[in-house]
Design a protein around this motif. Structure first.
Motif, PDB file in Angstrom:
ATOM      1  N   ILE A   1      17.714 -15.613  76.529  1.00 42.24           N
ATOM      2  CA  ILE A   1      18.512 -14.560  77.186  1.00 42.24           C
ATOM      3  C   ILE A   1      17.779 -13.241  76.976  1.00 42.24           C
ATOM      4  N   SER A   2      17.510 -12.520  78.063  1.00 40.38           N
ATOM      5  CA  SER A   2      16.850 -11.226  77.897  1.00 40.38           C
ATOM      6  C   SER A   2      17.448 -10.200  78.846  1.00 40.38           C
ATOM      7  N   ASP A   3      17.685  -9.008  78.330  1.00 37.02           N
ATOM      8  CA  ASP A   3      18.228  -7.962  79.213  1.00 37.02           C
ATOM      9  C   ASP A   3      17.127  -7.323  80.050  1.00 37.02           C
ATOM     10  N   ASP A   4      15.870  -7.668  79.784  1.00 39.88           N
ATOM     11  CA  ASP A   4      14.750  -7.120  80.539  1.00 39.88           C
ATOM     12  C   ASP A   4      14.541  -7.958  81.793  1.00 39.88           C
ATOM     13  N   ARG A   5      14.442  -7.301  82.971  1.00 42.98           N
ATOM     14  CA  ARG A   5      14.202  -8.052  84.211  1.00 42.98           C
ATOM     15  C   ARG A   5      12.731  -8.401  84.371  1.00 42.98           C
ATOM     16  N   GLU A   6      11.889  -7.674  83.635  1.00 44.63           N
ATOM     17  CA  GLU A   6      10.434  -7.876  83.692  1.00 44.63           C
ATOM     18  C   GLU A   6      10.036  -9.236  83.124  1.00 44.63           C
ATOM     19  N   ALA A   7       8.942  -9.806  83.648  1.00 40.03           N
ATOM     20  CA  ALA A   7       8.354 -10.968  82.979  1.00 40.03           C
ATOM     21  C   ALA A   7       7.880 -10.498  81.602  1.00 40.03           C
ATOM     22  N   PRO A   8       7.999 -11.344  80.565  1.00 40.36           N
ATOM     23  CA  PRO A   8       7.677 -10.895  79.202  1.00 40.36           C
ATOM     24  C   PRO A   8       6.280 -10.294  79.055  1.00 40.36           C
ATOM     25  N   TYR A   9       6.213  -9.237  78.274  1.00 39.01           N
ATOM     26  CA  TYR A   9       4.937  -8.539  78.062  1.00 39.01           C
ATOM     27  C   TYR A   9       4.792  -8.187  76.593  1.00 39.01           C
ATOM     28  N   ASP A  10       3.544  -7.848  76.237  1.00 34.31           N
ATOM     29  CA  ASP A  10       3.212  -7.507  74.864  1.00 34.31           C
ATOM     30  C   ASP A  10       3.217  -5.980  74.727  1.00 34.31           C
ATOM     31  N   ARG A  11       3.832  -5.460  73.669  1.00 34.32           N
ATOM     32  CA  ARG A  11       3.970  -3.996  73.575  1.00 34.32           C
ATOM     33  C   ARG A  11       2.702  -3.263  73.119  1.00 34.32           C
TER      34      ARG A  11
END
Ligand SMILES: Cc1cc2nc3c(=O)[nH]c(=O)nc-3n(C[C@H](O)[C@H](O)[C@H](O)COP(=O)(O)OP(=O)(O)OC[C@H]3O[C@@H](n4cnc5c(N)ncnc54)[C@H](O)[C@@H]3O)c2cc1C
Length: 407
Positions: free
Chosen positions: A41-51
């Motif tokens: 579950i993620s509130d980010d709509r973006e595809a996962p990324y590295d900070r």
């Protein structure tokens, strides 16, 4: 090493978050167990990324940089993207999302990270202002970074300094305001901090130490001494707060971070936490702390992932460390920056050195610039109980690898 046996998981493993800790966890579970159901579950709509790339390559090169996390090694995952986990019922073992859906879990892992602290007194002035935590923040900064544009950074921590270095590389004018008399107060020894501040100053960054930002007007930032700094963009980098509300509201022990033991367990059965959101025992300081580093987020998650997949339940006790890239400096810091004795190896003038902190003859911290190999040897020694001789450590004619073999 205490091994707790193995878990016998019933029902899906639900992970909240999509940062490096969540993706490392899902990858490790899948690598060791092809059958278990995984929901993210993620509130980010973006595809996962590295900070880490956000203040470095992405800020400079945008979409041309490789900042996306690799999801190929975590197949067969149910993704609930753009959904915020709103509440947690630990008796019913269910989590409720922002769209009203309720999800059942066998094990729940909170990987909700942290969010940047803001300065509400600076908002609404007309000067574009942002923190830097998300891809959206980084894109906003990128839009404003142009040669000759005036960037004012509030906060001399790692993020503020990395943004300063990248901004200078693209030709922006950079001014940095810091409330204390030095940079990197929490996370680097004084000598390293002074070296880095000088390095920035020599490359055109103007510092205002011991100064607070009071408010922002149409095109400037006002300091507490009355000085006005012209700004086309203000970036605030003054630290983060843990995203622990979900756990706290469910009665799980938190204090700006979810308390976890060395097995990633919270104070509630079947609820675990990993990464920046956790408050865990730092094996070097022996205190419960939040360890806000990429390697911690990844490795704490990998250890828990193996256990949740059905492997041995092992404790996690890695030595905390981080890296930072600024200009041509590869900075690496491990352990804690305070001992009763300090050893210096190398030369500031060559931008190649290590600063080693000893306490009662044992290494508790090391900070290196452009000396990666040596850094790794000293980092390993922090985890050991070896007594070392400061005069030998400071002697560059002695091969450290050989010396360490013989003590
Ligand atoms: C610009 C930048 C540069 C950095 N550079 C370095 C570096 O050079 N070296 C280093 O060691 N470390 C660096 N770090 C730190 C490192 O990136 C972090 O320690 C790491 O990203 C933490 O990962 P995480 O998965 O624990 O949390 P996060 O990456 O914060 O991920 C948490 C995720 O959970 C989501 N979430 C939160 N609450 C909810 C909810 N209720 N419901 C659903 N989703 C939710 C968030 O949206 C977020 O996507 C940097 C950090 C930043 C911001």
């Amino acid at each position: 090493m205490e091994i707790l046996g193995t878990y016998n998981m019933q029902g899906p493993i639900v992970i909240v978050g999509s940062g490096i800790s969540a993706i490392s966890l899902a990858t490790e579970i899948r690598a060791n167990n092809s059958a278990v159901e995984i929901v993210i579950i993620s509130d980010d709509r973006e595809a996962p990324y590295d900070r880490p790339q956000l203040s470095k390559e992405y800020l400079r090169d945008g979409e041309n940089s490789s900042f996306r996390l690799n999801l190929e090694r975590a197949p067969d995952v149910e993704w609930l993207r753009g959904q915020r986990a709103e509440s947690l019922n630990t008796d019913a073992k269910r989590i409720t999302l922002s769209n009203g859906r309720s999800v059942a879990y066998g094990a729940l892992v909170l990987a909700t990270g942290a969010e940047a602290k803001r300065l509400p007194n600076l908002v609404g002035s007309g000067v574009p202002i942002t923190t830097l935590r998300t891809l959206e923040d980084a894109s906003f900064i990128r839009e404003h970074l142009r040669p000759g544009k005036k960037l004012v950074i509030v906060g001399g921590g790692v993020i503020g300094l990395e943004v300063a270095a990248t901004a200078r590389a693209v030709g922006a004018d950079v001014t940095l305001v810091e409330a204390l008399p030095r940079v990197l107060n929490r996370c680097a020894p004084f000598k390293l901090a002074s070296f880095i501040a000088d390095y920035h100053a020599n490359r055109g960054v103007a510092f205002h130490f011991d100064r607070l930002s009071k408010n922002a007007a149409a095109s400037s930032l006002l300091l507490d001494n009355g000085r006005q700094l012209h700004a086309d963009l203000i970036v605030v980098g003054i630290g983060v707060v843990a995203n622990d509300a979900l756990a706290k509201n469910a009665g799980i022990a938190c204090d700006d971070g979810i308390f976890v033991d060395r097995y990633g367990r919270t104070t509630c059965p079947d609820v675990y936490a990993v990464g920046d959101v956790t408050r865990q025992l730092n094996p070097v300081s022996d205190r419960f702390e939040r360890i806000e580093t990429w390697s911690n987020a990844q490795n704490q998650a990998l250890t828990l992932g193996r256990a949740l997949a059905g492997g041995p339940v092992l404790p996690y006790s890695d030595i905390p460390w981080y890296w930072s890239d600024q200009y041509d400096l590869q900075i690496q810091v491990a352990g804690i920056p305070a001992g009763d004795e300090e050893v210096f190896r190398g030369r500031f003038a060559d931008a190649q050195f290590s600063i080693i902190q000893l306490r009662k003859g044992k290494i508790v911290g090391v900070a290196s610039v452009n000396r990666s190999r040596e850094f790794n040897i000293f980092k390993r020694l922090i985890a050991s109980d070896r007594l070392l001789d400061a005069s030998i450590l400071s002697d560059e004619s002695i091969n450290i690898r050989e010396y360490v073999k013989w003590i």
